[in-house]
Enzyme design. Structure first.
Site, PDB file in Angstrom:
ATOM      1  CG  ASP A  98      -0.129  -0.322   2.508  1.00  0.00           C
ATOM      2  OD1 ASP A  98       1.099  -0.104   2.506  1.00  0.00           O
ATOM      3  OD2 ASP A  98      -0.741  -0.771   3.499  1.00  0.00           O
ATOM      4  CD  GLU A 120       0.261  -6.863   2.780  1.00  0.00           C
ATOM      5  OE1 GLU A 120       0.326  -5.629   2.793  1.00  0.00           O
ATOM      6  OE2 GLU A 120       1.110  -7.580   3.331  1.00  0.00           O
ATOM      7  CD  GLU A 134       0.856   4.117   4.794  1.00  0.00           C
ATOM      8  OE1 GLU A 134      -0.009   4.780   5.414  1.00  0.00           O
ATOM      9  OE2 GLU A 134       2.067   4.336   4.916  1.00  0.00           O
ATOM     10  CG  HIS A 224       7.279   3.114   9.739  1.00  0.00           C
ATOM     11  ND1 HIS A 224       6.389   3.369   8.714  1.00  0.00           N
ATOM     12  CD2 HIS A 224       7.203   1.781   9.975  1.00  0.00           C
ATOM     13  CE1 HIS A 224       5.823   2.243   8.343  1.00  0.00           C
ATOM     14  NE2 HIS A 224       6.293   1.255   9.097  1.00  0.00           N
ATOM     15  NE  ARG A 226       4.249  10.314   4.671  1.00  0.00           N
ATOM     16  CZ  ARG A 226       5.345   9.659   4.308  1.00  0.00           C
ATOM     17  NH1 ARG A 226       5.537   8.415   4.725  1.00  0.00           N
ATOM     18  NH2 ARG A 226       6.252  10.238   3.561  1.00  0.00           N
ATOM     19  CG  HIS A 257      11.523   4.082   9.379  1.00  0.00           C
ATOM     20  ND1 HIS A 257      11.687   5.121   8.490  1.00  0.00           N
ATOM     21  CD2 HIS A 257      10.838   3.127   8.704  1.00  0.00           C
ATOM     22  CE1 HIS A 257      11.129   4.798   7.328  1.00  0.00           C
ATOM     23  NE2 HIS A 257      10.602   3.581   7.437  1.00  0.00           N
TER      24      HIS A 257
END
Ligand code: UD1
Ligand code: UDP
Length: 387
Positions: A98, A120, A134, A224, A226, A257
């Site tokens: 995604d 997926e 995503e 990580h 957003r 990350h």
């Protein structure tokens, strides 16, 4: 007979990990062959993931820029991918997950009239703000895809309800294939704590106290997302610092990350605590080795939620919602968001209540049996042979 080419597109670390088994299955096909395209949305983290599987891109778009923005990256993926598909004309394109790489490449393939397979497919929170962006990326990818490879019956049912036009196949998640491959490799190699610590740049005292001393507990951390940037990450870091304070025997190991929005608060808030080891992102093999030995995982990662049930490791998922409810139903994962009070309460259960821990660490993986890649390639063999 010449083999038909299937382009596999990857851009970030999890895409490489989950696409590598599909690459191996295509390499072994009698009628199809893989062509690996990297958008280079990630750079160092992508190279690290390629290294574990011994893969090399056939075409590398090299797109990563420090602090890249979503619109700029999306535009550059579409433009570069279009040129690459025009130059190589594969019979099909496979995208995974995604990310911006997925959405941009799917649009490029659509404009070039190359059929898309989505590995997926069908994961949903039905909340466009989480995970952001995503959730929207996959909602836009699935209706364009000719083949939707759903990892579970639940994700397939989401696609049926949305009446996507493509064919829906329940395959399992290829991450389980990757995990089993890496575990077998680790078992053959009989890897030592010293070797892992050296490769992962784990500080010497942490290595001695937590990786080499049996019985000492440590928590493995990743993060990580957003939607957690800013206050969410501040809260996460303060929760980790507080955990270290409340449990003087506990170690906290955090491969950080490379996103600057993650690096800044993590290093500022956790930078000088000797029991909180901040290390660079680690190779997949080493990450699985560390996951196998940790007490539990604190993470907002999608892939980690899918891997943990195979290793019997509870995960406190630092999100408000998840597109992977199967792990929560199985008891392995629980949603804790980014509220320190909830994180500390749930962590305490895993640290102080052995019965609860035992229940949560039962081995059962609802995401697959290790044969997802073979199923995906068999479907493509049938579909493309007919053309
Ligand atoms: C991306 C994906 C996310 C996925 C995650 C996996 C999108 C919108 N986000 O998030 O879905 O879960 O990857 O990790 O597609 N950087 C480096 N080196 C690297 C990688 C990243 O320096 O190897 C830094 C760069 O400054 C880069 C920034 O991190 O601009 C952000 O990278 P990006 O791929 O845009 O977002 P991620 O947060 O990694
Ligand atoms: N992982 C890794 N090294 C690390 C942290 C994670 O190899 O330092 C692996 C992890 O096992 C999982 C994948 O990377 O397979 C998850 O990647 P990430 O959390 O970046 O993305 P997401 O799964 O959230 O999209």
């Amino acid at each position: 007979m010449t083999k038909k080419t299937v382009a596999l597109v990857v851009g970030t670390r999890p895409e490489v990990i989950k696409m590598a088994p599909v690459w191996f299955a295509l390499r072994d096909s009698a009628v199809l062959e893989p062509f690996l395209i990297s958008t280079g949305q990630h750079r160092e983290m992508l190279a690290q993931a390629f290294g574990v599987f011994g893969l090399k891109a056939d075409a590398d778009l090299g797109l990563m820029q420090p602090g890249q923005t979503l619109p700029d990256l999306t535009a550059r993926v579409i433009t570069s991918m279009t040129a690459t598909l025009r130059a190589h004309r594969p019979a099909a394109v496979l995208v995974q997950g995604d990310t911006t790489t997925v959405l941009g490449s799917t649009l490029a393939a659509f404009y070039e009239r190359v059929p898309v397979g989505h590995v997926e497919a069908g994961l949903r929170t039905y909340d466009f703000d989480a995970p952001w962006p995503e959730e929207m990326n996959r909602r836009l990818t699935d209706p364009i895809s000719r083949w939707c490879f759903a990892p579970t019956e639940w994700s397939a049912e989401n696609l049926r309800k949305e009446q996507v036009p493509g064919a829906i196949h329940v395959t399992g998640n290829t991450v389980v294939d990757a995990l089993l491959w890496v575990r077998a490799k680790l078992q053959r190699a009989n890897v030592s704590a010293e070797a892992v610590a050296q490769r992962c740049v784990v500080p010497a005292t942490f290595t001695r106290d937590f990786l080499q001393t049996p019985g000492r507990r440590f928590v493995l951390i990743t993060g990580h997302r957003r939607e957690s940037f800013g206050q969410g990450f501040e809260n996460i870091c303060h929760s980790i610092a507080e955990l270290a304070k409340r449990y003087p025997d506990l170690g906290l190991l955090y491969p950080v990350h490379l996103n600057p929005n993650v690096q800044e608060p993590v290093r500022r808030i956790l930078g000088d605590n000797p029991r909180v080891a901040l290390i660079p992102p680690v190779g997949y093999e080493d990450f699985i080795w560390l996951m196998d030995r940790c007490h539990f995982v604190l993470s907002d990662s999608g892939g980690v939620q899918e891997e943990a049930p195979s290793l019997g490791k509870p995960v406190l998922v630092m999100r408000s919602t998840t597109e992977r409810p199967e792990g929560v139903t199985a008891g392995t994962c629980s949603l804790v968001g980014t509220d320190p009070a909830v994180i500390l309460r749930e962590a305490a259960k895993l640290l102080d209540d052995p019965a609860d821990y035992r229940r949560r660490s039962a081995l059962r993986n609802p995401y697959g049996d290790g044969s997802a890649s073979r199923r995906i390639v068999e479907t493509l063999e049938w579909a493309l042979a007919a053309n």
